[in-house]
Design a protein around this motif. Structure first.
Motif, PDB file in Angstrom:
ATOM      1  N   MET A 173       8.160   0.421 -16.994  1.00  0.00           N
ATOM      2  CA  MET A 173       7.781   0.711 -15.617  1.00  0.00           C
ATOM      3  C   MET A 173       6.884   1.942 -15.540  1.00  0.00           C
ATOM      4  O   MET A 173       5.980   2.004 -14.696  1.00  0.00           O
ATOM      5  N   VAL A 174       7.112   2.915 -16.431  1.00  0.00           N
ATOM      6  CA  VAL A 174       6.193   4.056 -16.492  1.00  0.00           C
ATOM      7  C   VAL A 174       4.783   3.562 -16.756  1.00  0.00           C
ATOM      8  O   VAL A 174       3.823   3.932 -16.070  1.00  0.00           O
ATOM      9  N   GLU A 175       4.651   2.689 -17.752  1.00  0.00           N
ATOM     10  CA  GLU A 175       3.329   2.161 -18.106  1.00  0.00           C
ATOM     11  C   GLU A 175       2.711   1.390 -16.944  1.00  0.00           C
ATOM     12  O   GLU A 175       1.561   1.642 -16.552  1.00  0.00           O
ATOM     13  N   SER A 176       3.450   0.457 -16.363  1.00  0.00           N
ATOM     14  CA  SER A 176       2.873  -0.376 -15.300  1.00  0.00           C
ATOM     15  C   SER A 176       2.559   0.458 -14.053  1.00  0.00           C
ATOM     16  O   SER A 176       1.559   0.197 -13.365  1.00  0.00           O
ATOM     17  N   SER A 177       3.381   1.459 -13.776  1.00  0.00           N
ATOM     18  CA  SER A 177       3.135   2.302 -12.594  1.00  0.00           C
ATOM     19  C   SER A 177       1.892   3.152 -12.764  1.00  0.00           C
ATOM     20  O   SER A 177       1.125   3.351 -11.815  1.00  0.00           O
ATOM     21  N   ILE A 178       1.674   3.660 -13.984  1.00  0.00           N
ATOM     22  CA  ILE A 178       0.459   4.442 -14.226  1.00  0.00           C
ATOM     23  C   ILE A 178      -0.765   3.535 -14.210  1.00  0.00           C
ATOM     24  O   ILE A 178      -1.818   3.881 -13.652  1.00  0.00           O
ATOM     25  N   GLU A 179      -0.641   2.351 -14.800  1.00  0.00           N
ATOM     26  CA  GLU A 179      -1.770   1.418 -14.811  1.00  0.00           C
ATOM     27  C   GLU A 179      -2.140   0.961 -13.401  1.00  0.00           C
ATOM     28  O   GLU A 179      -3.288   0.563 -13.164  1.00  0.00           O
ATOM     29  N   ALA A 180      -1.186   1.034 -12.462  1.00  0.00           N
ATOM     30  CA  ALA A 180      -1.466   0.629 -11.079  1.00  0.00           C
ATOM     31  C   ALA A 180      -2.120   1.732 -10.262  1.00  0.00           C
ATOM     32  O   ALA A 180      -2.550   1.493  -9.129  1.00  0.00           O
ATOM     33  N   LEU A 181      -2.208   2.936 -10.821  1.00  0.00           N
ATOM     34  CA  LEU A 181      -2.827   4.044 -10.097  1.00  0.00           C
ATOM     35  C   LEU A 181      -4.334   3.827  -9.983  1.00  0.00           C
ATOM     36  O   LEU A 181      -4.955   3.238 -10.875  1.00  0.00           O
ATOM     37  N   PRO A 182      -4.960   4.333  -8.906  1.00  0.00           N
ATOM     38  CA  PRO A 182      -6.427   4.326  -8.866  1.00  0.00           C
ATOM     39  C   PRO A 182      -7.004   5.104 -10.046  1.00  0.00           C
ATOM     40  O   PRO A 182      -6.338   5.998 -10.595  1.00  0.00           O
ATOM     41  N   ALA A 239       0.844  -1.199   0.000  1.00  0.00           N
ATOM     42  CA  ALA A 239       0.000   0.000   0.000  1.00  0.00           C
ATOM     43  C   ALA A 239       0.880   1.250   0.000  1.00  0.00           C
ATOM     44  O   ALA A 239       1.837   1.343   0.769  1.00  0.00           O
ATOM     45  N   MET A 240       0.563   2.187  -0.882  1.00  0.00           N
ATOM     46  CA  MET A 240       1.324   3.433  -0.975  1.00  0.00           C
ATOM     47  C   MET A 240       0.379   4.622  -0.904  1.00  0.00           C
ATOM     48  O   MET A 240      -0.797   4.526  -1.260  1.00  0.00           O
ATOM     49  N   SER A 241       0.926   5.746  -0.467  1.00  0.00           N
ATOM     50  CA  SER A 241       0.171   6.998  -0.502  1.00  0.00           C
ATOM     51  C   SER A 241       0.121   7.501  -1.941  1.00  0.00           C
ATOM     52  O   SER A 241       0.887   7.051  -2.803  1.00  0.00           O
ATOM     53  N   SER A 242      -0.746   8.462  -2.215  1.00  0.00           N
ATOM     54  CA  SER A 242      -0.829   9.015  -3.571  1.00  0.00           C
ATOM     55  C   SER A 242       0.490   9.657  -3.971  1.00  0.00           C
ATOM     56  O   SER A 242       0.901   9.579  -5.140  1.00  0.00           O
ATOM     57  N   GLU A 243       1.176  10.271  -3.018  1.00  0.00           N
ATOM     58  CA  GLU A 243       2.466  10.888  -3.311  1.00  0.00           C
ATOM     59  C   GLU A 243       3.493   9.837  -3.696  1.00  0.00           C
ATOM     60  O   GLU A 243       4.271  10.017  -4.649  1.00  0.00           O
ATOM     61  N   GLN A 244       3.519   8.731  -2.978  1.00  0.00           N
ATOM     62  CA  GLN A 244       4.467   7.658  -3.305  1.00  0.00           C
ATOM     63  C   GLN A 244       4.162   7.043  -4.668  1.00  0.00           C
ATOM     64  O   GLN A 244       5.077   6.728  -5.438  1.00  0.00           O
ATOM     65  N   ARG A 245       2.890   6.889  -4.980  1.00  0.00           N
ATOM     66  CA  ARG A 245       2.522   6.332  -6.289  1.00  0.00           C
ATOM     67  C   ARG A 245       2.975   7.253  -7.424  1.00  0.00           C
ATOM     68  O   ARG A 245       3.479   6.803  -8.451  1.00  0.00           O
ATOM     69  N   ALA A 246       2.788   8.560  -7.228  1.00  0.00           N
ATOM     70  CA  ALA A 246       3.187   9.514  -8.267  1.00  0.00           C
ATOM     71  C   ALA A 246       4.697   9.477  -8.485  1.00  0.00           C
ATOM     72  O   ALA A 246       5.181   9.501  -9.625  1.00  0.00           O
ATOM     73  N   TRP A 247       5.451   9.374  -7.393  1.00  0.00           N
ATOM     74  CA  TRP A 247       6.909   9.379  -7.544  1.00  0.00           C
ATOM     75  C   TRP A 247       7.435   8.051  -8.072  1.00  0.00           C
ATOM     76  O   TRP A 247       8.545   7.992  -8.614  1.00  0.00           O
ATOM     77  N   ARG A 248       6.654   6.986  -7.970  1.00  0.00           N
ATOM     78  CA  ARG A 248       7.042   5.739  -8.636  1.00  0.00           C
ATOM     79  C   ARG A 248       7.050   5.950 -10.156  1.00  0.00           C
ATOM     80  O   ARG A 248       7.965   5.484 -10.846  1.00  0.00           O
ATOM     81  N   VAL A 249       6.045   6.672 -10.664  1.00  0.00           N
ATOM     82  CA  VAL A 249       6.037   6.981 -12.096  1.00  0.00           C
ATOM     83  C   VAL A 249       7.218   7.878 -12.444  1.00  0.00           C
ATOM     84  O   VAL A 249       7.938   7.646 -13.426  1.00  0.00           O
ATOM     85  N   ARG A 250       7.437   8.907 -11.629  1.00  0.00           N
ATOM     86  CA  ARG A 250       8.501   9.870 -11.948  1.00  0.00           C
ATOM     87  C   ARG A 250       9.878   9.235 -11.866  1.00  0.00           C
ATOM     88  O   ARG A 250      10.779   9.598 -12.646  1.00  0.00           O
TER      89      ARG A 250
END
Length: 644
Positions: free
Chosen positions: A324-333, A303-314
Motif C-alpha cells: 500500500m505504501v508503494e501504490s499510494s506513492i505511485e498514485a501521487l501527482p 479525489a483527495m487533498s494533498s494532505e489526505q494523499r500524504a497521510w494515506r502513505v503514512r
C-alpha cells in the motif's frame, strides 16, 4: 590590478565599519520609527526634511510616504514616483509599490493598479488576487478562463480573490458539484467563513439554511443523532451530514464518526461514501489508528487533498504495509512523487517487496543530499555521512561586492539599531539573484558580525553539498560545551536542536513567547529552574545566553530521562511536549524513521527530521568520523499500557 582590487576591498570595509559601529544620525532614524508607530505625521515630515547621508535615510522617507498613503488625502503621486525612481530595485521601492497598490484598490483605480503591478517583483497572495479583480473590472475576460483552470487550487485563496471566483460561480462557468467540492475542502481546513461564501454562490434552491450549517459545525454529534428521516432527499441535506461527520472525526475519535456514518451510509451515494472513507482514513492516520489503511482502501480513487494523499502513505507506513505504501506513492501527482520523502519511502517499499535494483535507483536520486532522506538513502547504499572537507572559496572581489552592497549595508545598520524584522527583510532582498561567490561572501560577512541566523540562511542558498563551515556553525562553544558535558548530553544533538530552534540568534523570540538560543518558554523555564534548584528565577533571565542554555540543556536532560533516553522522542517532546511524544508511540516497536514520518503535527514532524539530520552532520564535523542517521533513529519502544 591586484593592488586596485584590494584598495576597493579596503574602501568597502571602511564604509562598512561606519555602518556597523554607529552613526550620529541613528537617533533620528529611531525617532522616525517611533513617529511611524504612533502616526505622528508632523514629526515624520520634520525628520524627513533633515535628510543627510545616513544609510537608512530612505527609510524615513518611506515611512512618511506609507503614512500618507493610509490617510484619506489624495495620494502624493509626484513624491511616490520620485521615490520609486531613486532606487527602483530596492526593497523599499517594492514595499512602497505594494502600499500604493493597496491604495489604488481602496480608490478603485484599477488602471492605476495594473500600471503599478507590472513593476512589482514579488506580489503576495492578496495582490495577486487584486490583479485578477483589476483585469476583470477593466473587461479582460481571459482572467475568468485562467481562474477557472485553477478553481480547485484556489480553495484557500485570499479573500481578495472572491470577486473573480464569484463571477465564475454566478456566471455559470462553475457547476454545483465543483462548488460543493470547494465547500468540502473549506470545511476540512476549518475555513468556515469562506465555506459560507461558497454556499452563497449556489442557486437559491440548492442553498442549505446557514443555521443548520452552524449546528453541523459546532455540534456535529448532536446534529447527526437528530438527522431527519428525509435528510438524504436533497444534496444540501447530504452535504451537511458530511460536514458534521468531518467535524466529528476531527474533534473526537474518528471511530465515533465511523459509528454514525454506518447508520446513514446506505442513504449516501457511492462517491459520498468514498469521500467519508477518505476523511476517516485521514483523521484515523493522524490518530495512529490501525484501521486507517482500511478506511483509505475503501475510499478508492476518490479525489483527495494533498494532505489526505500524504497521510494515506503514512497510514500504510505505520502498519508497514509496503504494497500500500508503494501504490499510494505511485498514485501521487508527479510533483508530489518527486519530493525526497516519497522517493525514499518508495525505495524502501520496493526493497521490502524484493525489487532491490529499483530501490537502489531511487536511493541514488537523493543520496548524498544533506537532509533527512538524503542521509537515509545514502545509508541504504552503505554510505555513512562524512563531513565534506574544504570551505567555499571567496575572492577579494566577492568580499568587496558583499561589503559594498547597499542592501546589506542597510541591513547591518538596521541590526545595529535592533530593528531586526526590517533588517532580515533587507538582507534577504539583497540576496535575490546573486551568484554563488556573492552569497558565500555575504554569509561570511554575516558570520563576522555574529549574525549567525543570517550566516546560516545565506549559506543555505549556496551549493547544498558545500560550505558546511557556514551552514553548520558552532558559536558559543565555550558557553555550550561545559553545560552539555555536565548533563551528559550528545554535543551533536544539542547543536542540532539549537540550530533548529534559533539558528543561534540570542535575541530570538517566537510568537508564542519562547526566547533565546534554545527558545525556552517562560513557564518551562520556571519549571526547570525549580527542578535544578536555580534560585530567584524570573522570565527576564531567558535573555541571558548562559542561563538560557543552562535551562534548555537541563530540559533536554529531563525529557531524555523520561522518554527512554531516546533522542527522537526527546526531540519531539522538546517541540510539542513530552506527553505528546509518549502518545505518538505505537503498541508495538516502531522504526525511528517511521515514527518521525508519522508525527501528526506538521511543525513537529519537520522539526524532528531536521534536528536528527543536524545532529548527524554536527557529530561528523565535531568528531571527525562518519556518522549513521539510522543508528541514531533506532527503534521506538512500544507505548506502555498506562499511555494507551
Amino acid at each position: 590590478m591586484i593592488k586596485g582590487l584590494w584598495a576597493g576591498v579596503a574602501l568597502a570595509l571602511a564604509t562598512l565599519s561606519a555602518v556597523v559601529h554607529g552613526d550620529p544620525g541613528d537617533e533620528r532614524i529611531l525617532a522616525a520609527r517611533e513617529a511611524l508607530r504612533t502616526g505622528d505625521r508632523g514629526t515624520l515630515e520634520q525628520l524627513d526634511r533633515e535628510r543627510g547621508s545616513h544609510p537608512l535615510d530612505p527609510y524615513v522617507q518611506y515611512w512618511l510616504l506609507s503614512n500618507k498613503l493610509v490617510r484619506p488625502d489624495p495620494a502624493p503621486i509626484i513624491e511616490l514616483t520620485e521615490f520609486l525612481l531613486q532606487d527602483p530595485d530596492s526593497l523599499l521601492a517594492e514595499r512602497l509599490r505594494a502600499d500604493w497598490l493597496r491604495r489604488t484598490v481602496r480608490d478603485e483605480d484599477w488602471s492605476g493598479f495594473l500600471r503599478l503591478y507590472a513593476d512589482l517583483r514579488e506580489p503576495d497572495a492578496e495582490l495577486r488576487c487584486h490583479y485578477r479583480t483589476a483585469r476583470l473590472n477593466l473587461g479582460d475576460t481571459e482572467v475568468l478562463a485562467e481562474t477557472r483552470a485553477q478553481w480547485m487550487e484556489l480553495t484557500d485563496s485570499h479573500v481578495a480573490c472572491e470577486p473573480v471566483l464569484r463571477a465564475l460561480a454566478t456566471g455559470g462557468a462553475v457547476g454545483a458539484d465543483e462548488l460543493w467540492w470547494r465547500f468540502r475542502r473549506q470545511i476540512e481546513t476549518r475555513s468556515f467563513a469562506a465555506a459560507r461564501s461558497t454556499l452563497a454562490w449556489l442557486a437559491a434552491g440548492e442553498m442549505p439554511k446557514l443555521a443548520r450549517l452552524d449546528h453541523a459545525v459546532k455540534s456535529p454529534e448532536a446534529y447527526l443523532d437528530r438527522l431527519p428521516a428525509n435528510f438524504a432527499a436533497t444534496r444540501p441535506g447530504r452535504e451537511l451530514a458530511l460536514t458534521a461527520l468531518v467535524n466529528l472525526a476531527r474533534q473526537d475519535d474518528p471511530r465515533a464518526a465511523q459509528v454514525r456514518f454506518q447508520r446513514i451510509s446506505d442513504r449516501l451515494d457511492h462517491g459520498e461514501r468514498a469521500y467519508v472513507h477518505a476523511i476517516l482514513g485521514h483523521y484515523g492516520a493522524l490518530a495512529r489508528l490501525p484501521q486507517a489503511s482500511e478506511w483509505y482502501r475503501a475510499a478508492g480513487d476518490v479525489a483527495m487533498s494533498s494532505e489526505q494523499r500524504a497521510w494515506r502513505v503514512r497510514a500504510a507506513l505505520r502498519v508497514e504495509d509496503w504494497r500500500m505504501v508503494e501504490s499510494s506513492i505511485e498514485a501521487l501527482p508527479a510533483a508530489e512523487q518527486a519530493r525526497p520523502e516519497w522517493i525514499y519511502w518508495l525505495g524502501r517499499a520496493r526493497a521490502a517487496l524484493g525489487r532491490g535494483d529499483e530501490a537502489a535507483a531511487l536511493y541514488r536520486r537523493i543520496a548524498g543530499e544533506p537532509h533527512f532522506y538524503g542521509l537515509l538513502a545514502a545509508e541504504e547504499g552503505g554510505e555513512l555521512f562524512s563531513a565534506p572537507t574544504g570551505n567555499g572559496a571567496v575572492t577579494a572581489g566577492d568580499t568587496a561586492r558583499a561589503a559594498a552592497d547597499p542592501g546589506l549595508q542597510r541591513a547591518l545598520a538596521l541590526y545595529r539599531l535592533d530593528l531586526r524584522t526590517e533588517a532580515a527583510r533587507e538582507w534577504n532582498w539583497a540576496l535575490r539573484g546573486q551568484d554563488e561567490g556573492f552569497l558565500v561572501a555575504a554569509a561570511r560577512l554575516a558570520l563576522n558580525h555574529e549574525l549567525f541566523d543570517r550566516a546560516i540562511n545565506t549559506a543555505e542558498r549556496t551549493d547544498a553539498r558545500a560550505n558546511f563551515d557556514l551552514r553548520y556553525i558552532t558559536p558559543y562553544r565555550p558557553l555550550i560545551e561545559p553545560q552539555v558535558h555536565e548533563r551528559g548530553l550528545d554535543i551533536g544533538w544539542v547543536y542540532g536542536l539549537m540550530r533548529q530552534e534559533s539558528r543561534f540568534s540570542a535575541p530570538a523570540r517566537s510568537s508564542s513567547g519562547a526566547q533565546g538560543l534554545m527558545q525556552v518558554m517562560p513557564a518551562t523555564g520556571k519549571w526547570v529552574a525549580g527542578k535544578i534548584g536555580l534560585p530567584n528565577y524570573h522570565p527576564g533571565m531567558l535573555t541571558d545566553p548562559n542561563t538560557n542554555v543552562l535551562l534548555g540543556t537541563s530540559y533536554m536532560r529531563l525529557i531524555l530521562d523520561g522518554l527512554d533516553n531516546h533522542p527522537v522522542l526527546a526531540s519531539a517532546g522538546y517541540n510539542a511536549g513530552p506527553s505528546r511524544a509518549r502518545r505518538w508511540r505505537d503498541q508495538r516497536s516502531l522504526e525511528g524513521a517511521i515514527y518521525a514520518e508519522t508525527i501528526p503535527f506538521d511543525e513537529t514532524r519537520d522539526y524532528v527530521k531536521k534536528v536528527m539530520s543536524n545532529a548527524v552532520i554536527y557529530a561528523a564535523m565535531l568528531e571527525g568520523r562518519p556518522q549513521s542517521l539510522k543508528q541514531r533513529l533506532g527503534t521506538i519502544a512500544p507505548r506502555p499500557v498506562e499511555d494507551q
